[in-house]
Design a protein around this motif. Sequence first.
Motif, PDB file in Angstrom:
ATOM      1  N   PRO A 113      26.226  44.997  78.979  1.00 15.84           N
ATOM      2  CA  PRO A 113      25.297  44.525  80.561  1.00 15.84           C
ATOM      3  C   PRO A 113      25.143  43.193  80.995  1.00 15.84           C
ATOM      4  N   PRO A 114      24.917  43.115  81.595  1.00 16.72           N
ATOM      5  CA  PRO A 114      24.717  41.754  82.476  1.00 16.72           C
ATOM      6  C   PRO A 114      23.973  40.352  81.287  1.00 16.72           C
ATOM      7  N   ASP A 115      21.999  41.499  80.846  1.00 20.17           N
ATOM      8  CA  ASP A 115      21.812  40.650  80.046  1.00 20.17           C
ATOM      9  C   ASP A 115      22.090  40.720  78.782  1.00 20.17           C
ATOM     10  N   ILE A 176      23.542  47.539  69.482  1.00 20.58           N
ATOM     11  CA  ILE A 176      22.565  46.979  69.910  1.00 20.58           C
ATOM     12  C   ILE A 176      21.830  45.215  69.496  1.00 20.58           C
ATOM     13  N   LEU A 177      21.346  44.049  70.198  1.00 26.58           N
ATOM     14  CA  LEU A 177      21.529  43.025  69.828  1.00 26.58           C
ATOM     15  C   LEU A 177      19.537  42.815  70.021  1.00 26.58           C
ATOM     16  N   ALA A 178      19.323  42.420  69.012  1.00 24.89           N
ATOM     17  CA  ALA A 178      18.090  40.945  68.873  1.00 24.89           C
ATOM     18  C   ALA A 178      17.544  39.598  69.284  1.00 24.89           C
ATOM     19  N   PRO A 179      16.714  40.279  70.562  1.00 25.65           N
ATOM     20  CA  PRO A 179      16.483  38.799  71.566  1.00 25.65           C
ATOM     21  C   PRO A 179      16.641  37.556  70.554  1.00 25.65           C
ATOM     22  N   ARG A 188      23.646  35.521  74.470  1.00 29.15           N
ATOM     23  CA  ARG A 188      24.545  35.543  75.540  1.00 29.15           C
ATOM     24  C   ARG A 188      25.707  35.408  74.981  1.00 29.15           C
ATOM     25  N   GLU A 189      26.014  34.764  73.907  1.00 28.92           N
ATOM     26  CA  GLU A 189      27.128  34.127  73.279  1.00 28.92           C
ATOM     27  C   GLU A 189      28.117  35.946  72.129  1.00 28.92           C
ATOM     28  N   MET A 190      26.363  36.275  71.677  1.00 28.21           N
ATOM     29  CA  MET A 190      26.669  37.650  70.418  1.00 28.21           C
ATOM     30  C   MET A 190      27.610  38.616  70.921  1.00 28.21           C
ATOM     31  N   ILE A 537      20.006  23.883  70.866  1.00 32.00           N
ATOM     32  CA  ILE A 537      21.311  25.548  70.764  1.00 32.00           C
ATOM     33  C   ILE A 537      20.424  26.924  71.197  1.00 32.00           C
ATOM     34  N   GLU A 538      18.867  27.121  70.975  1.00 28.30           N
ATOM     35  CA  GLU A 538      18.676  28.473  72.179  1.00 28.30           C
ATOM     36  C   GLU A 538      18.829  28.077  73.519  1.00 28.30           C
ATOM     37  N   ALA A 539      18.451  27.140  73.770  1.00 28.48           N
ATOM     38  CA  ALA A 539      18.981  26.865  75.913  1.00 28.48           C
ATOM     39  C   ALA A 539      20.382  27.022  75.591  1.00 28.48           C
ATOM     40  N   MET A 540      21.256  26.343  74.913  1.00 36.92           N
ATOM     41  CA  MET A 540      22.911  26.725  75.421  1.00 36.92           C
ATOM     42  C   MET A 540      23.335  27.584  74.762  1.00 36.92           C
ATOM     43  N   LEU A 541      22.292  28.628  74.147  1.00 36.33           N
ATOM     44  CA  LEU A 541      23.151  29.874  74.099  1.00 36.33           C
ATOM     45  C   LEU A 541      22.685  31.052  75.748  1.00 36.33           C
ATOM     46  N   ALA A 542      21.160  30.670  75.891  1.00 36.57           N
ATOM     47  CA  ALA A 542      20.637  31.586  76.615  1.00 36.57           C
ATOM     48  C   ALA A 542      21.301  31.012  78.393  1.00 36.57           C
ATOM     49  N   ALA A 543      22.228  30.446  78.552  1.00 28.21           N
ATOM     50  CA  ALA A 543      22.341  29.572  79.577  1.00 28.21           C
ATOM     51  C   ALA A 543      23.272  30.911  80.636  1.00 28.21           C
ATOM     52  N   ARG A 544      23.029  30.727  82.015  1.00 25.14           N
ATOM     53  CA  ARG A 544      23.636  31.872  82.283  1.00 25.14           C
ATOM     54  C   ARG A 544      25.288  31.041  83.084  1.00 25.14           C
ATOM     55  N   THR A 545      25.103  30.083  83.418  1.00 24.10           N
ATOM     56  CA  THR A 545      25.580  29.491  84.225  1.00 24.10           C
ATOM     57  C   THR A 545      26.855  27.768  83.400  1.00 24.10           C
ATOM     58  N   HIS A 546      27.551  27.457  84.258  1.00 20.26           N
ATOM     59  CA  HIS A 546      28.343  26.573  84.050  1.00 20.26           C
ATOM     60  C   HIS A 546      27.412  25.289  83.476  1.00 20.26           C
TER      61      HIS A 546
END
Length: 605
Positions: A113-115, A176-179, A188-190, A537-546
């Motif tokens: 899904p998108p999230d 199913i992935l954990a927050p 978002r990389e998982m 690192i968390e911010a990098m993994l949560a990034a949605r845009t380039h």
Amino acid sequence: MRFCLVLFGAIMALGVLALPMPAEAGPSHAIAMHGKPLYPENFHHFSFTNPDAPKGGTIRFAAVGTFDSLNPFIVRGTAAVGLREQVFESLMARGYDEPFSLYGLLAETIETPPDRSWVAFRLRPEARFSDGTPVTVDDVVYSLKTLRDKGRPNYRTYYSKVTRIERPDARTVKFILAPSGDTHTPDREMPLILGLMPIIPKHVYEKRSFDQSGLEAPVGSGPYVVDEVKPGARIAYRRDPKYWGRELAVNRGRYNIDRVIYDYYRDTNSSFEAFKAGLYDARPETDPGRWTGEYDFPAAKAGQVRKIAFETAMPSGMKALVFNTRRPFFADRRVRVALTSLFDFEWTNRTLYHNAYKRTESYFDNSELSSHARAASLRERELLAPFPDAVTPDIMARGYEAPVSEGSGQNRMNRQKALALLREAGYDIRDGKVVNAATNAPLSFEILVATPADERLALVYANMVRRAGIDARVRNVDASQYQGRLDAYDYDMIFYEWSQSLSPGNEQSFYWGSAAADENGTRNYMGVKSKAVDAMIEAMLAARTHEEFVAAVRALDRVLMAGNYVIPLFYSPTQWVALWNRVKVPPRISLYGYRIDAWWIGTQP
């Protein structure tokens, strides 16, 4: 820019330009970390391969050191080279002419899904292991649980983020992935990390002690099987004539050679002599002195061996002398900065390396991800605002700048700066030696090495610090002992090189996340524990845009460089490879450089 335009034109000519497609809306043949995948569903082959390459022949490579295990997924033992690439496949295959996109391999589709709070893979019905057994959902679930519980620490870190597994039907598995972390948002990389999970056959490995090293023949679903094993000396792979995936688009033009052999040599000098004698066919070169001055042997003069310098769009990564900050004398940043000032790159590059290298000033040099020579953006400043002491003002303003010497070999100015810093850190100079002012204990450390090249540079650096009154010793150990001491963090200082991609992700936690610092077998060799690093690192993994992603990576780069956990060394702007003429390469390479699996043997260009 020219490289990107040429690659774009090549893709246009192949008729594989990506068409607009909905992102993460229902099952798809591919997934990209950011944006859309390059290739549409019906693409024929990757642009860096030759789909008409002939099959057959043998190629021989050299490896340095030894091996005692055929299990590449555990900490114990030293695994033979090539196992992961040749024998074991993942659910999806990476596209190497884009930053981070995956295309169906064992799985024909991926859905998320998108999230990205879950991901589902649908297996291909034709997928088989080398013993003919179908690849099933049971194998996927078994692989995740086994690697999570018994595999290397990075597997445990990644796969523990799966909180539940569902089986919608006989060919589909859903994770199913954990927050993630303090943000409580999905990593978002998982979905992509799980797409790259190696799949091992349950019916084989549930009968073995998976976490024990050994030489039992591995069984995977990949294009090769193990053909010959001489413990510590040779491993050979044979192309599986029954390989199930040879007609997939992701494999066209790849895995062309029937037999792939790795012979082990004691050191790089003996392996080079073997190459000159024609005992193996392809030699990646890392020694600029050898590259510029020693490829004049008879076969090279006769045109039987050619040298190629491949240009890539890859970040340089970080090759460095690494401080083990778990040691009390390296815990003080001022000591680390002082010892960094004592490394004379200008003299070293000219004297030892023919001025072939560039100085490393970022963990992501040579790419847009680097913070070097860039002022922090507004988004970077927002990310770093909760950590006001994590980055120095000069690194915020223009990135890290390495000390520069006059190149004479004396390095007087930087030595004076180093001694001033050491005095601030509680050291004094007595009888020409740097000692702890309170205890009179000398500042002394050991540099652990395992190769002649590292030993040579270590001895040069040890001499540089001795001129400042610091006792530095060099200890050379065999490859097996070296790896064991690395895994246990039993060293003062080592050489290490962290490679980087155009899409860094979860592996950054394995490299320098706080949790990795106390777990044996990670690559947090410096022992860094930093809330700022973890947050970036968390911010990098949560990034949605380039744009968000680049800002987070640059902010991470600034924190790491400001911490002075390593002495940055140097990098080559190109990949050097020497090939005997029987080895052929495609006319185009990937963004990540040359791909050995796209080569072939023969007289055809």
